[in-house]
Design a protein around this motif. Structure first.
Motif, PDB file in Angstrom:
ATOM      1  N   GLU A 135       0.828  -1.210   0.000  1.00 21.82           N
ATOM      2  CA  GLU A 135       0.000   0.000   0.000  1.00 21.82           C
ATOM      3  C   GLU A 135       0.861   1.258   0.000  1.00 21.82           C
ATOM      4  O   GLU A 135       0.533   2.247  -0.669  1.00 21.82           O
ATOM      5  N   GLU A 136       1.968   1.215   0.741  1.00 15.53           N
ATOM      6  CA  GLU A 136       2.837   2.388   0.796  1.00 15.53           C
ATOM      7  C   GLU A 136       3.562   2.610  -0.527  1.00 15.53           C
ATOM      8  O   GLU A 136       3.801   3.751  -0.934  1.00 15.53           O
ATOM      9  N   LEU A 137       3.887   1.529  -1.236  1.00 21.14           N
ATOM     10  CA  LEU A 137       4.618   1.649  -2.496  1.00 21.14           C
ATOM     11  C   LEU A 137       3.740   2.110  -3.659  1.00 21.14           C
ATOM     12  O   LEU A 137       4.231   2.734  -4.602  1.00 21.14           O
ATOM     13  N   LYS A 138       2.453   1.808  -3.608  1.00 16.26           N
ATOM     14  CA  LYS A 138       1.570   2.041  -4.759  1.00 16.26           C
ATOM     15  C   LYS A 138       1.601   3.485  -5.269  1.00 16.26           C
ATOM     16  O   LYS A 138       1.725   3.706  -6.493  1.00 16.26           O
ATOM     17  N   PRO A 139       1.497   4.508  -4.423  1.00 20.26           N
ATOM     18  CA  PRO A 139       1.518   5.883  -4.955  1.00 20.26           C
ATOM     19  C   PRO A 139       2.810   6.228  -5.675  1.00 20.26           C
ATOM     20  O   PRO A 139       2.808   7.010  -6.635  1.00 20.26           O
ATOM     21  N   TYR A 140       3.920   5.633  -5.246  1.00 17.83           N
ATOM     22  CA  TYR A 140       5.205   5.920  -5.892  1.00 17.83           C
ATOM     23  C   TYR A 140       5.288   5.240  -7.260  1.00 17.83           C
ATOM     24  O   TYR A 140       5.816   5.814  -8.209  1.00 17.83           O
ATOM     25  N   ARG A 141       4.748   4.018  -7.344  1.00 17.50           N
ATOM     26  CA  ARG A 141       4.712   3.382  -8.667  1.00 17.50           C
ATOM     27  C   ARG A 141       3.798   4.160  -9.608  1.00 17.50           C
ATOM     28  O   ARG A 141       4.096   4.315 -10.794  1.00 17.50           O
ATOM     29  N   ASP A 142       2.695   4.679  -9.076  1.00 17.18           N
ATOM     30  CA  ASP A 142       1.793   5.489  -9.902  1.00 17.18           C
ATOM     31  C   ASP A 142       2.492   6.748 -10.422  1.00 17.18           C
ATOM     32  O   ASP A 142       2.125   7.277 -11.481  1.00 17.18           O
ATOM     33  N   LYS A 143       3.507   7.208  -9.685  1.00 20.04           N
ATOM     34  CA  LYS A 143       4.256   8.404 -10.101  1.00 20.04           C
ATOM     35  C   LYS A 143       5.456   8.066 -10.988  1.00 20.04           C
ATOM     36  O   LYS A 143       6.197   8.963 -11.384  1.00 20.04           O
ATOM     37  N   GLY A 144       5.665   6.763 -11.261  1.00 21.96           N
ATOM     38  CA  GLY A 144       6.734   6.398 -12.183  1.00 21.96           C
ATOM     39  C   GLY A 144       7.818   5.500 -11.627  1.00 21.96           C
ATOM     40  O   GLY A 144       8.741   5.131 -12.355  1.00 21.96           O
ATOM     41  N   MET A 145       7.744   5.135 -10.353  1.00 23.97           N
ATOM     42  CA  MET A 145       8.753   4.243  -9.794  1.00 23.97           C
ATOM     43  C   MET A 145       8.607   2.839 -10.383  1.00 23.97           C
ATOM     44  O   MET A 145       7.504   2.307 -10.492  1.00 23.97           O
ATOM     45  N   ASN A 146       9.729   2.250 -10.783  1.00 25.89           N
ATOM     46  CA  ASN A 146       9.741   0.866 -11.246  1.00 25.89           C
ATOM     47  C   ASN A 146       9.831  -0.071 -10.045  1.00 25.89           C
ATOM     48  O   ASN A 146      10.431   0.263  -9.022  1.00 25.89           O
ATOM     49  N   ILE A 147       9.232  -1.255 -10.180  1.00 30.07           N
ATOM     50  CA  ILE A 147       9.340  -2.282  -9.150  1.00 30.07           C
ATOM     51  C   ILE A 147       9.879  -3.551  -9.785  1.00 30.07           C
ATOM     52  O   ILE A 147       9.329  -4.046 -10.775  1.00 30.07           O
TER      53      ILE A 147
END
Length: 355
Positions: A135-147
């Motif tokens: 849940e904490e990572l999701k907003p950052y991936r939405d902003k362009g962070m790769n996982i």
């Protein structure tokens, strides 16, 4: 391509930094990425040993000016000049201190600074994620962070934040090999085995192996008495995998698999593993064990939820060296296909080129 790598696990760091420094060696001249790597971890100076279990990074390069910047900052608050130097930041999963506001503080505290400089960011999973972390990572991936995931089973995590690549951990088949198995003993590796209890499955191990010669290798196991094999060097560990007859596997909850099963299977020692039901823990109520998909029972290893069956598999491996050899060989073939260094090197090269 300049890669800044934040590490929370020295053995994984050693493996991935070593691989990143070697990617250009396998690429044609017109496809080379011209990779430079600086690690904020145990191997910030890769020409010196950063961990008891590893030596120096073979192709590692020391950057004194970057090292000095690292000494003035931390992974929680990365120095602006390190951000400026990098093209991509690979941030390994990291554990927050108890009471911390965030689950992945390195990402939360640094992401904005990297994006303001138009730097690429990739979060590297190591199998310890939870629904709260996702849940904490999701907003950052939405902003362009790769996982970058390490197991396809992570897709089953509640609130799964997504994936841009699945790149497994790896080992070199030329380094882990040549199983002999002449010592009639079952071994495993664990840190603080008894203290960490059911996260490492100590009670199941004890029931399954109590009537067999056995040893546990790893630090902080003095409370195991005579079965404590102690903390051993990297070379010593490889020798133990070659010399002993059977390897017991449980892993570490909630990781779908760990380095130890890769090392064992690549070496060719027959692996006997706990089944999924034995490994269940209510705190991790999502699919979190990939080993039943890796081991085909009786073919490339053995896996069961029945204690007596597991004991019988150990006895079979002790009694029938030829069967043990065939099992270990099949396990090694599986491990090379899934975790072999050549395969993983190509996958990292493809990912880095793509982003």
């Amino acid at each position: 391509m300049k890669i800044l790598y934040s590490s929370s696990h020295s053995v994984l760091e050693f493996d991935e930094i070593s691989l990143l420094t070697e990617i250009d060696d396998i690429l044609p001249e017109n496809e080379k990425l011209n990779i430079e790597v600086f690690s904020m971890g145990a191997f910030s100076n890769p020409t010196q040993s950063g961990d008891f279990m590893r030596s120096v990074i073979p192709r590692g390069r020391f950057y004194p000016e970057l090292y000095n910047l690292y000494m003035q900052s931390s992974n929680e608050h990365i120095h602006p000049n390190l951000i400026e130097w990098s093209d991509i930041w690979i941030c390994m999963h990291n554990s927050a201190l108890p009471g911390s506001r965030y689950f992945q503080p390195w990402i939360v505290n640094n992401y904005r600074n990297f994006k303001e400089k138009n730097k690429k960011v990739a979060w590297r999973s190591i199998g310890q994620s939870t629904p709260s972390i996702e849940e904490e990572l999701k907003p950052y991936r939405d902003k362009g962070m790769n996982i970058v995931r390490y197991s396809p089973l992570e897709e089953k995590l509640p609130h799964f934040a997504g994936s841009d690549a699945t790149i497994r951990f790896y080992k070199d088949p030329e380094e882990f090999n040549n199983w002999q198995g002449d010592k009639l003993q079952i071994i495993t590796t664990a840190q603080s085995f008894k203290q960490r209890g059911e996260h490492l499955g100590f009670s199941v191990f004890d029931k399954v192996t109590a009537n067999f010669p056995r040893k546990v290798f790893g630090p902080e196991n003095e409370d195991l008495g005579e079965i404590n094999g102690g903390r051993v060097s990297y070379q010593h560990l490889k020798n133990e995998l070659r010399e002993n007859r059977v390897f017991w596997y449980w892993g570490t909850l909630p990781a779908p698999y760990t380095l130890s099963i890769i090392e064992a299977m690549l070496t060719g020692i027959p692996v006997i593993a706990a089944g999924e039901k034995l490994r269940n823990m209510s705190a991790y109520n999502w699919p979190n064990y990939e080993v039943p998909d890796i081991i085909s029972n009786g073919v490339n290893g053995f896996i069961s939820d029945n204690i007596e069956e597991l004991k019988s598999y150990i006895q079979l491996m002790f009694d029938d060296k030829e069967r043990a050899q065939a099992t270990g060989n099949a396990g090694r073939e599986t491990a090379i296909k899934l975790f072999g260094k050549q395969k993983i090197t190509r996958e990292w090269a493809d990912f880095l080129r793509r982003i």
